[in-house]
Enzyme design. Structure first.
Site, short mmCIF file in Angstrom:
data_model
loop_
_atom_site.label_atom_id
_atom_site.label_comp_id
_atom_site.label_asym_id
_atom_site.label_seq_id
_atom_site.Cartn_x
_atom_site.Cartn_y
_atom_site.Cartn_z
N ARG A 1 -2.42 -9.01 6.82
CA ARG A 1 -1.73 -7.87 7.42
C ARG A 1 -1.35 -6.85 6.36
O ARG A 1 -0.92 -7.22 5.26
CB ARG A 1 -0.48 -8.34 8.19
CG ARG A 1 -0.86 -9.14 9.41
CD ARG A 1 0.32 -9.43 10.33
NE ARG A 1 -0.09 -10.39 11.34
CZ ARG A 1 -0.69 -10.09 12.48
NH1 ARG A 1 -0.94 -8.82 12.79
NH2 ARG A 1 -1.05 -11.03 13.34
N ASP A 2 -1.52 -5.57 6.68
CA ASP A 2 -1.15 -4.48 5.77
C ASP A 2 0.37 -4.49 5.59
O ASP A 2 1.12 -4.63 6.56
CB ASP A 2 -1.63 -3.14 6.34
CG ASP A 2 -1.63 -2.05 5.28
OD1 ASP A 2 -2.73 -1.61 4.90
OD2 ASP A 2 -0.54 -1.65 4.83
N GLU B 1 -6.34 3.95 -1.93
CA GLU B 1 -5.34 3.59 -2.96
C GLU B 1 -5.77 2.38 -3.77
O GLU B 1 -5.44 2.28 -4.94
CB GLU B 1 -4.00 3.24 -2.29
CG GLU B 1 -3.28 4.41 -1.67
CD GLU B 1 -2.09 3.95 -0.83
OE1 GLU B 1 -1.75 2.75 -0.86
OE2 GLU B 1 -1.53 4.82 -0.13
N VAL B 2 -6.44 1.45 -3.12
CA VAL B 2 -6.81 0.20 -3.79
C VAL B 2 -8.32 0.19 -4.00
O VAL B 2 -9.09 0.24 -3.03
CB VAL B 2 -6.36 -1.02 -2.95
CG1 VAL B 2 -6.75 -2.31 -3.66
CG2 VAL B 2 -4.85 -0.99 -2.70
N HIS C 1 -12.33 -2.40 1.28
CA HIS C 1 -11.66 -3.07 2.39
C HIS C 1 -11.81 -2.24 3.64
O HIS C 1 -11.90 -1.01 3.59
CB HIS C 1 -10.18 -3.31 2.09
CG HIS C 1 -9.45 -2.09 1.64
ND1 HIS C 1 -9.57 -1.59 0.36
CD2 HIS C 1 -8.61 -1.25 2.29
CE1 HIS C 1 -8.83 -0.49 0.26
NE2 HIS C 1 -8.25 -0.25 1.42
#
Ligand code: 5GP
Length: 115
Positions: free
Chosen positions: A30-31, A96-97, A101
């Site tokens: 989960r985010d 951001e990462v 994903h």
């Protein structure tokens, strides 16, 4: 040695997360800052920084990523009402990462187009 990212640490369990799915190739959790009632990230264990870095040899992995996401959406109970997949790429895409994903967003009617 595999490059370390925030998500490799989450996959390894050295950073805690709420995991909802894992197999040999992918992990879904989960985010931390959900943008919808149901917001899960599904991440290939192979580190591909951005979708634009994917190579022809990643084609099958990308296909399996979508199929695994379908399975996760079903498991989360959002499949019947519908949901959205998002892949952000680079600065203008809001990534951001730097570890590829797929966002799985659902649980409410989502607006379109995005801001
Ligand atoms: P991006 O903007 O790269 O497409 O998405 C990165 C996502 O990772 C963001 O939605 C953000 O909320 C999420 N995120 C950032 N740090 C963490 C964390 O430590 N744990 C979890 N579960 N999600 C995170």
């Amino acid at each position: 040695m595999t490059e370390e990212t925030l998500f490799t640490k989450i996959i390894a369990g050295s950073i805690p997360s709420d995991k909802v799915y894992e197999d040999e190739e992918f992990c879904a959790f989960r985010d931390i800052n959900p943008a919808a009632p149901c917001h899960v990230l599904i991440v290939p264990k192979k580190v591909i920084p951005k979708i634009s870095d994917a190579q022809p040899e990643d084609a099958a992995l990308l296909g399996r990523l979508l199929l695994a996401a379908n399975k996760v959406a079903e498991q989360l109970g959002i499949a019947q009402d519908g949901y959205r997949y998002v892949i952000n790429c680079g600065e203008n895409g809001g990534q951001e990462v730097l570890h590829l994903h797929l966002h799985i967003l659902g649980g409410r009617r989502l607006s379109w187009p995005p801001g």
